[in-house]
Design a protein around this motif. Structure first.
Motif, PDB file in Angstrom:
ATOM      1  N   GLN A 165      -4.753   1.828  -5.088  1.00 31.34           N
ATOM      2  CA  GLN A 165      -3.614   2.688  -5.392  1.00 31.34           C
ATOM      3  C   GLN A 165      -2.916   2.268  -6.686  1.00 31.34           C
ATOM      4  OE1 GLN A 165      -2.894   5.462  -3.896  1.00 31.34           O
ATOM      5  NE2 GLN A 165      -4.469   5.222  -2.319  1.00 31.34           N
TER       6      GLN A 165
ATOM      7  N   VAL B  58     -12.945   1.427   2.723  1.00 24.91           N
ATOM      8  CA  VAL B  58     -11.532   1.051   2.646  1.00 24.91           C
ATOM      9  C   VAL B  58     -10.801   1.943   1.659  1.00 24.91           C
ATOM     10  CG1 VAL B  58      -9.960  -0.750   1.843  1.00 24.91           C
ATOM     11  CG2 VAL B  58     -11.833  -1.338   3.371  1.00 24.91           C
ATOM     12  N   ALA B  59     -11.404   2.168   0.495  1.00 28.43           N
ATOM     13  CA  ALA B  59     -10.739   2.930  -0.560  1.00 28.43           C
ATOM     14  C   ALA B  59     -10.751   4.430  -0.311  1.00 28.43           C
ATOM     15  CB  ALA B  59     -11.400   2.631  -1.902  1.00 28.43           C
TER      16      ALA B  59
ATOM     17  N   GLU C 124      -8.553  -6.184   3.375  1.00 37.19           N
ATOM     18  CA  GLU C 124      -8.642  -4.721   3.335  1.00 37.19           C
ATOM     19  C   GLU C 124      -7.366  -4.104   2.758  1.00 37.19           C
ATOM     20  OE1 GLU C 124      -9.632  -3.031   7.075  1.00 37.19           O
ATOM     21  OE2 GLU C 124     -11.729  -3.678   7.010  1.00 37.19           O
TER      22      GLU C 124
ATOM     23  N   VAL D  60       0.853  -1.197   0.000  1.00 33.32           N
ATOM     24  CA  VAL D  60       0.000   0.000   0.000  1.00 33.32           C
ATOM     25  C   VAL D  60       0.884   1.240   0.000  1.00 33.32           C
ATOM     26  CG1 VAL D  60      -1.657   1.361   1.316  1.00 33.32           C
ATOM     27  CG2 VAL D  60      -1.991  -1.095   1.096  1.00 33.32           C
TER      28      VAL D  60
ATOM     29  N   SER E 167      -4.961   5.934   4.359  1.00 34.32           N
ATOM     30  CA  SER E 167      -4.268   4.702   4.709  1.00 34.32           C
ATOM     31  C   SER E 167      -3.679   4.795   6.107  1.00 34.32           C
ATOM     32  CB  SER E 167      -3.156   4.416   3.698  1.00 34.32           C
ATOM     33  OG  SER E 167      -3.684   4.222   2.411  1.00 34.32           O
TER      34      SER E 167
ATOM     35  N   GLU F 213       1.122   3.938  -3.137  1.00 29.84           N
ATOM     36  CA  GLU F 213       0.798   5.343  -2.872  1.00 29.84           C
ATOM     37  C   GLU F 213       1.980   6.239  -3.214  1.00 29.84           C
ATOM     38  OE1 GLU F 213      -2.378   5.454   0.828  1.00 29.84           O
ATOM     39  OE2 GLU F 213      -0.242   5.280   1.263  1.00 29.84           O
TER      40      GLU F 213
ATOM     41  N   ARG G 225      -6.873  -1.865  -0.628  1.00 30.33           N
ATOM     42  CA  ARG G 225      -6.190  -0.558  -0.642  1.00 30.33           C
ATOM     43  C   ARG G 225      -5.063  -0.557  -1.668  1.00 30.33           C
ATOM     44  NH1 ARG G 225      -7.101   2.901   3.709  1.00 30.33           N
ATOM     45  NH2 ARG G 225      -8.203   1.984   5.495  1.00 30.33           N
TER      46      ARG G 225
END
Length: 715
Positions: free
Chosen positions: A209, A148-149, A201, A95, A153, A99, A205
Motif C-alpha cells: 500500500q 497477500v498483496a 504478512e 495497513v 485486507s 490504504e 501488505r
C-alpha cells in the motif's frame, strides 16, 4: 517465505515480479528505515532460543518473564520493546493507514485511481526479496506474497478474531510453561512461527500500500501540481487522522489492551525518543526512522520524484495520524507542531505543548490542566458523603449562561484545560449542552461528572454531538441496594450502569468514580470487574475527604488508606483499566516503591499547580475539598486569581509545606493532601458537616497530611 505463480509467464502480468524475486538475493530497501520489523523478529528468535535452552535444561527460572517479553513485550523504560503482539497490532494499523491515505486523496479529488500496476509490482517484488532474505533465520514461514498483496485486507472484525485466536494459543503455551512441561519448547516454537508469519504478512501488505500510495501521488502531482494536492490533503487530514486512529483504537481495546498501548505499539517499527517536561509542560516525540518514508524515499530516488512530492504524505497525513493518536491517549489538550519532517530533515520531530491556548498572553510554569466546575448545587440524589452539600434547589447566585461563557473565555486566556462540568448534577442545568458546545469551540476538552440518573441513549447522543470527550459516573458498589443506600435514592445503581452503556454505545469515553468507605472496602475488585464488563476504561478510586456531608461519615483508618492504595495498584495487572487513586497523593510514593511507570502522572496533589475548582457562584478554590475562597470571577478575572493568589503561590512552593510533609523526600511528587491538612487545623473534620460555600481562610492548608503514615527519611 515463498511466492507462487500458477499462470504461464506469457499470460501472467506478474512475470517481471517473479523473475526479479528469483534473482535478487540481497537487501534492496534500506535496513534502518524499512526493515526494523525483520530485525526485531530475528532478535526475538534469539530470545526464543534462550527460552528453549532453559526448558531443555529444566531451568524454569525467569522463563515466564522471557516468554512474556517475547510475545507481549516490555512497553516501558529503556528496554521498551513491543513484542509480537505490539508488532502485529502496529502493522495492522499501518495497513489501514496506508490504504486510507490513497483512498481519501482520490475521493477528495473525485477521480479514479491511476494505473500504476507495472511499477507497483516491480517495487513490491524487490521488497519481497528483502523480506525473504531477512526472514530465513526464522525458519520457513510459507507465505504466499502474491496472495497477500492481491487479496482484500482484513476487516476490523477479522483483525480482532485473528489476534484473539493468537492470544488463546499463546495462553495455551504459557500454561505448558507454567506447568514446567517440556512440550512448552515445541509449543513456543510453533507459536513463534505463527506470530512471525502474520507480522510478515501485515508488513508486506503495508509496503504494498505504501508503494501504491507514492506511485499514485507522483502521478497526481504531474496532473494537478504539488500546491493543489497539498491544499486538498490539508482539507481532509483531520478526518483522515481520526478515521485511521479510531480503527486502531477499536482493535487495541477489543483485544484487551489499554488505549495508552497505542504509544508503545508505535515502537514496533520506529526508533522513538519521547520526552516530556513537567516544569515546562511540553515535550518532543522524535521519530528517528520511518518504514513508510523509507519506501517512499527509495522509490522517489529510482523514479526521480521531487522531494516536495514525497514529503506530502509526511506533512499532512502522518502529522494528522500522530495528532489523532495523541488526542486519543493524552487526557489534556495540547498544541502540536512538526519542526522537522522525515522527508526533509531525515527525522520527524513532533513538538507538543500541554494546555496551550492561543489566547494566552502569559507564559508561566503553572497553568491549569484540569478545572472542576460545580455548575450547580442542585441534585436529584441524596449522597451521604456529598462535599458540596447539594440540595434539590439551585443556588440563587449561580452563574447564568452568559456569565458561564465569560468564565470559559477567561479560562482560555490562561490555558485550555480539561473542563469538568460537575455539580450537584450538571444535567439539571438547561444550558449544559450549550456550555459544552461553547467550551469545545474555544478549544477546551469538555468533561462531565454525573450520577448517571438522567443519561439515556438520547442524552448520550446529545452529549456526544455537543462535543463531550469524557464522562465520569459514580459507582460505589457491585451490589445495587448498597449503592442505592449510599446515594440515597432507590434505583440509582441501575440508572448509573445503564448510563455507562448508553455512553459507550455513543463512543464516549467513560470513567467510573468509586468513593472508598468502610462498607465497600472489600468490594473494589468486584467494582473494577463490573466496570470492565460494561466498557469502562478509566477507574478513579476516591478516598473520602471529610468536608460537606462527608464529615459525618466514619472514614477508613490511615493504615487501611495506605494498604488500599497498594492493593489497588497490585490489581492493575489483572485489569485492563487505567487506575488512579484520587485525593490520595501518597500514591506517587507508593507507585515509585513498586517501580511503576511514573510518566503517566504529573504529581500527587495538583491543587493550585495544575488544578482548581469553580463553585456555582463563580468562587475559585484550590480544589473541591479545600473550600478556601481565593476570589470570584464576577469581581476578579480568572487569570488574575490564578497567577496572583497568595494561596496558589504557596501551594506551588514545596518548601512552604510544614511538619513531616515539609521534611519528606517525596514532597515534590506527592505534596500531601492539602484539604485534609486544612480540615484538621480548621476543626471542620468533626464539626463542619453543614459547610456549603467557600469561606475565608481559617485553617492551615500547608500543615502535614494527617492521613499519611509514612515517616520521612530526612531528619
Amino acid at each position: 517465505m515463498a511466492f507462487y505463480s500458477p499462470l504461464p509467464f506469457l499470460l501472467d502480468p506478474l512475470y517481471l515480479f517473479n523473475t526479479l524475486w528469483l534473482v535478487v538475493q540481497v537487501t534492496i530497501f534500506d535496513d534502518l528505515q524499512c526493515h526494523k520489523w525483520a530485525l526485531l523478529l530475528q532478535q526475538r528468535r534469539q530470545k526464543l532460543n534462550q527460552l528453549q535452552t532453559r526448558i531443555v535444561k529444566k531451568d524454569f527460572s525467569e522463563t515466564k518473564e522471557l516468554f512474556h517479553e517475547l510475545f507481549y513485550g516490555v512497553p516501558k523504560g529503556k528496554k521498551a520493546e513491543p513484542g509480537m503482539a505490539g508488532s502485529l497490532l502496529y502493522h495492522m494499523a499501518m495497513v489501514t493507514k496506508m490504504e486510507t491515505e490513497t483512498s481519501v486523496l482520490l475521493k477528495a479529488l473525485n477521480i479514479e485511481a491511476p494505473d500504476v500496476e507495472a511499477l507497483l509490482w516491480r517495487f513490491y517484488s524487490e521488497f519481497v526479496s528483502d523480506a525473504d532474505e531477512l526472514t530465513k533465520p526464522l525458519g520457513e514461514l510459507n507465505i504466499d506474497a502474491r496472495k497477500v498483496a492481491s487479496t482484500p485486507s482484513h476487516s476490523t472484525s477479522q483483525k480482532i478474531r485473528l489476534f484473539m485466536d493468537l492470544n488463546q494459543k499463546t495462553q495455551a503455551a504459557a500454561n505448558l510453561l507454567n506447568a514446567q512441561n517440556p512440550e512448552a519448547s515445541k509449543a513456543a516454537e510453533n507459536l513463534f512461527k505463527e506470530w512471525s508469519k502474520y507480522v510478515a504478512e501485515m508488513r508486506l501488505r503495508q509496503e504494498f500500500q505504501t508503494i501504491k500510495g507514492i506511485l499514485t501521488l507522483s502521478d497526481l502531482a504531474k496532473r494537478y501540481g504539488v500546491s493543489r494536492l497539498s491544499a486538498v490533503m490539508q482539507s481532509v487530514q483531520e478526518q483522515f487522522g481520526k478515521e485511521t486512529v479510531n480503527i486502531a483504537l477499536e482493535v487495541t481495546l477489543k483485544v484487551g489492551l489499554r488505549r495508552e498501548s497505542l504509544q508503545s505499539i508505535m515502537l514496533s517499527d520506529h526508533d522513538i525518543n519521547y520526552t516530556m517536561s513537567i516544569d515546562t509542560l511540553d515535550g518532543h516525540m522524535k521519530f528517528l526512522n520511518c518504514p513508510i518514508y523509507g519506501g517512499q524515499k527509495y522509490i522517489g530516488e529510482k523514479l526521480g520524484v521531487n522531494d516536495q512530492v514525497t514529503s506530502l504524505f509526511c506533512k499532512h497525513f502522518c502529522f494528522a495520524h500522530a495528532k489523532a493518536m495523541l488526542e486519543t491517549v493524552l487526557p489534556f489538550t495540547f498544541d502540536l507542531t512538526q519542526p522537522q519532517r522525515m522527508a526533509t530533515h531525515g527525522k520527524c520531530d513532533f513538538y507538543l505543548k500541554l494546555g496551550y491556548s492561543p489566547n494566552s498572553v502569559v507564559s508561566e510554569k503553572y497553568v491549569p490542566l484540569v478545572v472542576s466546575w460545580n455548575l450547580t448545587r442542585k441534585c436529584n440524589l441524596k449522597c451521604s458523603h456529598c462535599y458540596i452539600n447539594a440540595t434539590t434547589d439551585e443556588l440563587k447566585s449561580e452563574l447564568n449562561t452568559e456569565e458561564s461563557k465569560q468564565l470559559i473565555d477567561q479560562i482560555a486566556e490562561v490555558s485550555r484545560p480539561l473542563l469538568i462540568l460537575s455539580g450537584g448534577e450538571p444535567l439539571l442545568r438547561k444550558d449544559v449542552y450549550e456550555l459544552i458546545r461553547y467550551g469545545t469551540e474555544k478549544g477546551l476538552r469538555m468533561g462531565l461528572g454525573s450520577n448517571g440518573c438522567l443519561i439515556d441513549s438520547k442524552v448520550a447522543e446529545k452529549l456526544k454531538e455537543a462535543g463531550i470527550k469524557t464522562v465520569s459516573i459514580s459507582l460505589d458498589s457491585p451490589i445495587p441496594k448498597q449503592h442505592d443506600e449510599f446515594r440515597g435514592v432507590e434505583g440509582s445503581w441501575q440508572k448509573a450502569v445503564d448510563a455507562i452503556k448508553a455512553l459507550r454505545q455513543n463512543d464516549v469515553l467513560v470513567q467510573v468514580n468509586t468513593t472508598l468507605t468502610q462498607q465497600n472496602y472489600d468490594q473494589i475488585d468486584d467494582i473494577m470487574y463490573l466496570s470492565e464488563q460494561i466498557g469502562v476504561e478509566n477507574f478513579h478510586l476516591f478516598f473520602l475527604v471529610p468536608t460537606g456531608r462527608g464529615a459525618k461519615i466514619a472514614d477508613i483508618s490511615p493504615a487501611m488508606y495506605e494498604d488500599m492504595i497498594t492493593k489497588t495498584f497490585a490489581k492493575t495487572a489483572k485489569h485492563k483499566l487505567n487506575v488512579r487513586p484520587s485525593c490520595a497523593p501518597q500514591f506517587m510514593r507508593i507507585a515509585k516503591g513498586l517501580n511503576m511507570d511514573m510518566r503517566q502522572w504529573i504529581r500527587g496533589c495538583i491543587a493550585g499547580l495544575y488544578y482548581c475548582r469553580v463553585y456555582p457562584n463563580g468562587d475559585i478554590t484550590p480544589c473541591p475539598y479545600l473550600p478556601v475562597k481565593l476570589g470570584n470571577i464576577r469581581e476578579t478575572s480568572f487569570k488574575d486569581i490564578w497567577f496572583n493568589s497568595p494561596v496558589f503561590k504557596a501551594l506551588r512552593d514545596p518548601n512552604s509545606l510544614k511538619g513531616k510533609c515539609g521534611a519528606c523526600e517525596y514532597k515534590t511528587v506527592c505534596g500531601g493532601c492539602r484539604a485534609r491538612a486544612y480540615g484538621l487545623s480548621a476543626d471542620f473534620i468533626d464539626y463542619c458537616g453543614d459547610l456549603r460555600e467557600p469561606t475565608e481562610l481559617n485553617g492551615d492548608y500547608l500543615a502535614e497530611d494527617p492521613w499519611c503514615v509514612y515517616q520521612p527519611k530526612k531528619p
